[in-house]
Design a protein around this motif. Structure first.
Motif, mmCIF file in Angstrom:
data_model
loop_
_atom_site.group_PDB
_atom_site.id
_atom_site.type_symbol
_atom_site.label_atom_id
_atom_site.label_comp_id
_atom_site.label_asym_id
_atom_site.label_seq_id
_atom_site.Cartn_x
_atom_site.Cartn_y
_atom_site.Cartn_z
ATOM 1 N N LEU A 134 22.322 -3.139 4.261
ATOM 2 C CA LEU A 134 21.462 -4.093 4.972
ATOM 3 C C LEU A 134 21.805 -4.162 6.453
ATOM 4 C CD1 LEU A 134 21.223 -7.008 2.379
ATOM 5 C CD2 LEU A 134 19.448 -5.340 2.994
ATOM 6 N N ASP A 135 23.080 -4.169 6.777
ATOM 7 C CA ASP A 135 23.488 -4.194 8.186
ATOM 8 C C ASP A 135 22.910 -3.001 8.940
ATOM 9 O OD1 ASP A 135 24.974 -6.511 7.833
ATOM 10 O OD2 ASP A 135 26.896 -5.450 7.656
ATOM 11 N N ASN A 136 23.004 -1.817 8.343
ATOM 12 C CA ASN A 136 22.516 -0.608 9.013
ATOM 13 C C ASN A 136 21.000 -0.579 9.103
ATOM 14 O OD1 ASN A 136 24.708 1.494 9.800
ATOM 15 N ND2 ASN A 136 25.446 0.476 7.955
ATOM 16 N N LEU A 137 20.318 -1.030 8.064
ATOM 17 C CA LEU A 137 18.857 -1.066 8.124
ATOM 18 C C LEU A 137 18.385 -2.081 9.161
ATOM 19 C CD1 LEU A 137 17.997 -0.731 4.346
ATOM 20 C CD2 LEU A 137 17.829 1.026 6.125
ATOM 21 N N ASN A 138 19.069 -3.200 9.255
ATOM 22 C CA ASN A 138 18.708 -4.196 10.271
ATOM 23 C C ASN A 138 18.932 -3.649 11.680
ATOM 24 O OD1 ASN A 138 17.803 -6.098 8.426
ATOM 25 N ND2 ASN A 138 19.831 -7.030 8.205
#
Length: 166
Positions: A134-138
């Motif tokens: 999620l951090d990377n997609l955000n």
């Protein structure tokens, strides 16, 4: 550089361009021959290794691709795309930690490449490290808000985590 070396380099460049033309028309067999000939004339021509690696990726010859991308970054350590493609090769060989290592190296050279964040997310998804996904997609979305794959992948993570309302 003496005249002989200059001529050899110019011939190698012409052969390389032939290989690029074969790639454009998806004639990978002849492109490989041209890149191999380029490399035999000019062994430090990193673009020949890189593009031969691309052909190997298209042919799903992951190990050969990885070897060419490794050679590319040995000659040109700042070649961000080679690190991304090396990581892709490792991913396809289920070598996720090596894939991550090379995606992170690519990010250290260009932290604004949204696709690298998406690809890191894909590796982390395989490793079931969903918060990091999620951090990377955000991060990818913050760089390019209209990148559909980021939203789709984020939805997949929310579903995996049971967060259907997000």
């Amino acid at each position: 550089m003496d005249q002989f070396e200059s001529n050899k380099r110019n011939i190698a460049l012409k052969i390389f361009n032939n290989g690029m033309n074969y790639m454009k028309i998806h004639n990978y067999k002849d492109a490989l021959v041209q890149f191999k000939n380029t490399i035999s004339l000019y062994p430090d021509f990193f673009a020949a290794y890189f593009n031969r690696g691309i052909v190997y990726l298209k042919q799903e010859q992951w190990e050969k691709a990885a070897n060419d991308f490794l050679r590319t970054v040995t000659i040109n350590p700042a070649h961000t795309s080679a690190y991304n493609n090396l990581a892709c090769s490792y991913y396809n060989m289920n070598m996720y930690n090596k894939a991550l290592e090379n995606y992170y190296k690519a990010l250290s050279l260009n932290s604004k490449n949204e696709n690298t964040y998406v690809n890191i997310g894909a590796v982390l998804f395989k490793l079931e490290r969903y918060d990091e996904v999620l951090d990377n997609l955000n991060k990818a979305i913050s760089i390019k808000p209209y990148l559909d794959i980021s939203y789709f992948n984020r939805g997949e993570v929310y579903e995996r985590l049971g967060l259907h309302h997000e």
